[in-house]
Design a protein around this motif. Sequence first.
Motif, PDB file in Angstrom:
ATOM      1  N   ILE A 312      -4.781  -9.905  14.775  1.00 34.99           N
ATOM      2  CA  ILE A 312      -4.074 -11.181  14.705  1.00 34.99           C
ATOM      3  C   ILE A 312      -2.632 -10.975  15.136  1.00 34.99           C
ATOM      4  O   ILE A 312      -2.020  -9.952  14.815  1.00 34.99           O
ATOM      5  CB  ILE A 312      -4.125 -11.736  13.265  1.00 34.99           C
ATOM      6  N   ASP A 313      -2.096 -11.932  15.863  1.00 31.71           N
ATOM      7  CA  ASP A 313      -0.678 -11.906  16.215  1.00 31.71           C
ATOM      8  C   ASP A 313       0.088 -12.604  15.102  1.00 31.71           C
ATOM      9  O   ASP A 313       0.016 -13.822  14.958  1.00 31.71           O
ATOM     10  CB  ASP A 313      -0.439 -12.604  17.551  1.00 31.71           C
ATOM     11  N   PHE A 314       0.805 -11.831  14.292  1.00 29.63           N
ATOM     12  CA  PHE A 314       1.489 -12.400  13.135  1.00 29.63           C
ATOM     13  C   PHE A 314       2.469 -13.490  13.538  1.00 29.63           C
ATOM     14  O   PHE A 314       2.492 -14.575  12.921  1.00 29.63           O
ATOM     15  CB  PHE A 314       2.226 -11.307  12.358  1.00 29.63           C
ATOM     16  N   GLU A 315       3.272 -13.255  14.554  1.00 23.83           N
ATOM     17  CA  GLU A 315       4.310 -14.222  14.943  1.00 23.83           C
ATOM     18  C   GLU A 315       3.714 -15.508  15.520  1.00 23.83           C
ATOM     19  O   GLU A 315       4.239 -16.590  15.281  1.00 23.83           O
ATOM     20  CB  GLU A 315       5.265 -13.585  15.944  1.00 23.83           C
ATOM     21  N   LYS A 316       2.631 -15.405  16.285  1.00 21.09           N
ATOM     22  CA  LYS A 316       2.055 -16.597  16.933  1.00 21.09           C
ATOM     23  C   LYS A 316       1.056 -17.327  16.052  1.00 21.09           C
ATOM     24  O   LYS A 316       0.992 -18.564  16.059  1.00 21.09           O
ATOM     25  CB  LYS A 316       1.388 -16.195  18.249  1.00 21.09           C
ATOM     26  N   GLY A 417       0.178  -4.727  17.595  1.00 18.48           N
ATOM     27  CA  GLY A 417       1.255  -3.760  17.436  1.00 18.48           C
ATOM     28  C   GLY A 417       2.630  -4.378  17.442  1.00 18.48           C
ATOM     29  O   GLY A 417       3.459  -4.114  16.562  1.00 18.48           O
ATOM     30  N   ASN A 418       2.909  -5.214  18.431  1.00 15.89           N
ATOM     31  CA  ASN A 418       4.241  -5.833  18.536  1.00 15.89           C
ATOM     32  C   ASN A 418       4.537  -6.725  17.343  1.00 15.89           C
ATOM     33  O   ASN A 418       5.649  -6.722  16.809  1.00 15.89           O
ATOM     34  CB  ASN A 418       4.358  -6.634  19.833  1.00 15.89           C
ATOM     35  N   LEU A 423       6.966  -7.810  11.832  1.00 17.63           N
ATOM     36  CA  LEU A 423       6.751  -8.035  10.404  1.00 17.63           C
ATOM     37  C   LEU A 423       7.372  -6.905   9.593  1.00 17.63           C
ATOM     38  O   LEU A 423       8.086  -7.150   8.603  1.00 17.63           O
ATOM     39  CB  LEU A 423       5.255  -8.131  10.116  1.00 17.63           C
ATOM     40  N   ASP A 424       7.138  -5.661   9.993  1.00 16.73           N
ATOM     41  CA  ASP A 424       7.652  -4.511   9.253  1.00 16.73           C
ATOM     42  C   ASP A 424       9.174  -4.453   9.264  1.00 16.73           C
ATOM     43  O   ASP A 424       9.810  -4.197   8.231  1.00 16.73           O
ATOM     44  CB  ASP A 424       7.119  -3.205   9.853  1.00 16.73           C
ATOM     45  N   GLN A 425       9.760  -4.664  10.433  1.00 19.86           N
ATOM     46  CA  GLN A 425      11.182  -4.374  10.616  1.00 19.86           C
ATOM     47  C   GLN A 425      12.099  -5.573  10.411  1.00 19.86           C
ATOM     48  O   GLN A 425      13.303  -5.384  10.243  1.00 19.86           O
ATOM     49  CB  GLN A 425      11.399  -3.775  12.009  1.00 19.86           C
ATOM     50  N   TYR A 426      11.550  -6.792  10.420  1.00 26.98           N
ATOM     51  CA  TYR A 426      12.429  -7.944  10.151  1.00 26.98           C
ATOM     52  C   TYR A 426      11.876  -8.854   9.060  1.00 26.98           C
ATOM     53  O   TYR A 426      12.519  -9.042   8.024  1.00 26.98           O
ATOM     54  CB  TYR A 426      12.667  -8.768  11.427  1.00 26.98           C
ATOM     55  N   LEU A 515      -0.798  19.510  10.740  1.00 29.81           N
ATOM     56  CA  LEU A 515      -1.795  19.107   9.746  1.00 29.81           C
ATOM     57  C   LEU A 515      -1.910  17.595   9.630  1.00 29.81           C
ATOM     58  O   LEU A 515      -2.913  17.084   9.125  1.00 29.81           O
ATOM     59  CB  LEU A 515      -1.462  19.718   8.385  1.00 29.81           C
ATOM     60  N   ILE A 516      -0.880  16.883  10.033  1.00 36.97           N
ATOM     61  CA  ILE A 516      -0.930  15.427  10.069  1.00 36.97           C
ATOM     62  C   ILE A 516      -0.413  14.967  11.422  1.00 36.97           C
ATOM     63  O   ILE A 516       0.240  15.729  12.152  1.00 36.97           O
ATOM     64  CB  ILE A 516      -0.090  14.774   8.941  1.00 36.97           C
ATOM     65  N   CYS A 517      -0.695  13.719  11.751  1.00 41.80           N
ATOM     66  CA  CYS A 517      -0.132  13.124  12.962  1.00 41.80           C
ATOM     67  C   CYS A 517       0.296  11.697  12.635  1.00 41.80           C
ATOM     68  O   CYS A 517      -0.149  11.122  11.632  1.00 41.80           O
ATOM     69  CB  CYS A 517      -1.143  13.150  14.100  1.00 41.80           C
ATOM     70  N   PRO A 518       1.170  11.087  13.437  1.00 44.85           N
ATOM     71  CA  PRO A 518       1.660   9.744  13.125  1.00 44.85           C
ATOM     72  C   PRO A 518       0.578   8.680  13.291  1.00 44.85           C
ATOM     73  O   PRO A 518      -0.267   8.759  14.193  1.00 44.85           O
ATOM     74  CB  PRO A 518       2.791   9.534  14.142  1.00 44.85           C
ATOM     75  N   HIS A 519       0.612   7.692  12.429  1.00 42.68           N
ATOM     76  CA  HIS A 519      -0.243   6.520  12.587  1.00 42.68           C
ATOM     77  C   HIS A 519       0.264   5.683  13.754  1.00 42.68           C
ATOM     78  O   HIS A 519       1.477   5.560  13.966  1.00 42.68           O
ATOM     79  CB  HIS A 519      -0.232   5.684  11.301  1.00 42.68           C
ATOM     80  N   GLN A 520      -0.658   5.093  14.502  1.00 41.34           N
ATOM     81  CA  GLN A 520      -0.282   4.321  15.680  1.00 41.34           C
ATOM     82  C   GLN A 520      -1.084   3.024  15.730  1.00 41.34           C
ATOM     83  O   GLN A 520      -2.295   3.022  15.496  1.00 41.34           O
ATOM     84  CB  GLN A 520      -0.546   5.138  16.951  1.00 41.34           C
ATOM     85  N   ASN A 521      -0.407   1.922  16.003  1.00 37.88           N
ATOM     86  CA  ASN A 521      -1.051   0.635  16.249  1.00 37.88           C
ATOM     87  C   ASN A 521      -0.618   0.173  17.628  1.00 37.88           C
ATOM     88  O   ASN A 521       0.507  -0.281  17.813  1.00 37.88           O
ATOM     89  CB  ASN A 521      -0.651  -0.387  15.188  1.00 37.88           C
ATOM     90  N   GLU A 522      -1.524   0.333  18.592  1.00 34.48           N
ATOM     91  CA  GLU A 522      -1.183   0.078  19.988  1.00 34.48           C
ATOM     92  C   GLU A 522       0.029   0.936  20.359  1.00 34.48           C
ATOM     93  O   GLU A 522      -0.009   2.151  20.206  1.00 34.48           O
ATOM     94  CB  GLU A 522      -0.984  -1.422  20.211  1.00 34.48           C
ATOM     95  N   ALA A 523       1.129   0.342  20.792  1.00 38.58           N
ATOM     96  CA  ALA A 523       2.297   1.153  21.169  1.00 38.58           C
ATOM     97  C   ALA A 523       3.297   1.298  20.029  1.00 38.58           C
ATOM     98  O   ALA A 523       4.378   1.854  20.224  1.00 38.58           O
ATOM     99  CB  ALA A 523       2.985   0.530  22.378  1.00 38.58           C
TER     100      ALA A 523
END
Length: 581
Positions: A312-316, A417-418, A423-426, A515-523
Amino acid sequence: MIWNTQHINPQQDLYSYYQEREQKKLQPHGDNTIAIVGGGPKGLYGLNHFVNRVRIDRATKSYKVLWFNNDELFGCGPNYSIHQPDYLLINYCIGHLNAFHDKYSQKEDQQNFMEWLSKVKCIDTDVQPTDFASRALVGYYLQWVTKETMRQLPANVQLQLIAEPVVAIAEQNSKARIETNTGSWDVASILLATGHCYNNTPLINESEVPAVSYIRSPYPVSKYDDIASDSKVGITGMGLTFIDIALALTEGRGGTFDNGEYCPSGKEPLIYSFSRTSLPILCRGPQYQEKRPLHLLNASKFKLWMQQPTKIDFEKDVLPIIEQEIQLRYYAVQFNENGLEPLQSLINAIPLQHRFTLHKLLKPNLTSEEEILRYIEENIEEAQRGEQNSPLMAAASVWSEICPSIAELYSSVGFTGNSQQQLDQYYFGAFNRVSYGPPIANMEKILALARAGIIRFVPLKKPTIRWQEVGSVFVVCDENGKATSFNTLIDARIGRPSLHQHNAALYDTLLSQGLICPHQNEAYFPGTLSMDKRGKCNTLARVPIYCYGANTEGVFFDNDSLSRTKNDTSCYWVDDTIRTL
């Protein structure tokens, strides 16, 4: 009523209780040794889950649980430390506090916070669900819950508390090896409940600045004791943590509040408050009353979203409906009308430029200290009226009501992702500013301190900070050249997971070891480690290693809560651990 530790009979701290109780002599096989890393509330919940599941399943195997924490504050953690001053309060009323899980109600002596407080209080005042409490008092409750969990340990479960920080985790054949600075232990399963272990990005080049002048992490507030009374202190951040710091530098130094006025002790420094937005947090009254209906963001709408096959696109897709719902709630109170069609007709009759909007809620234009003070005064008045009578407070409450459903969308269907990044940062911080504020009493104290001239609000657009060796001062200025200087800088932000910024020692070590790697959502890389939708680390397949709490942010949403059920990944850890062993 605001309850604190002076209102209860003396309580034994958990670590003393642990050391005094007779430890069972059981020595389980090493294959059945498991670990919980993190001694705060989330670690407690994981322990309680495991103990009750073993009791329910009537397992015949013997288990040893190693519970690690940085210090002796098991059960409560630093956020609810029993040693912090009583003027540090929780920001929600006590009727919501319960550290037990309903599914185990037949297996243990469960008491929610109100029930526990009613038994241990030493004053005659009745306990009400709309009361507030100090964080230290909540800490005593959490430690009591921990003691109850320990007291009811099954005969085949041994618990060992290890008050040492975990510095590394390594793979060791089919197990994991946990290391501290003094020892190592091989375990078959791990729950990582490490809480707020993250540092903020430095505001300034630290090598230039004396360590005593730049305080990067706000807690514990005892670290401010050495700040001189004639100092000028700059605090970046205007949220809940800023309030704690301001009270530590004033009430914590002997100042008192009386009928809306502050009586100084003479030991207070001058406090300058600024932030990226220059927007103070909104206070609120008890959130314990019946809510007006949600017209658009109801259960059926979220059910439809949950059935979507794609992200889902949160902003739209979501944000415009949140804005409509907030507007409806605002005018439902203003016009005392709950019907959707009548409300929409009333709103449509208001000229567009005069309508209450999401932008007006989240981004009021405050350009001077006088406007900030007036904003705080008006907010206090609205909070005192309550959600049933204040359109502003009613509108602000929408986010807290829909947040559990937003969190479910976030972790299950997922956002693009965008839009997740936005949502996370603002939006997450912007909505929290208006929906999860402090009790009215605390914001009244901030207003009194400002009126007394001890707090100065400095509205700055895009503030930047530099260290000036001449005079040994920090200088903060905005894009228009407006500047203020002070002797001490305190970062009142709370760090969040950020693997790429290497802001947590344990996770940085695990990352460097592969032992771990970063989580990624699209870019988009939220900053936490890669895990599945149950909180299990994706890169360590041989040992069940699960994350629970703040370290899951970016995969799960809004974890800074005492809730026993929200984003509860520890139950999956228990299932996997018992099945594996």
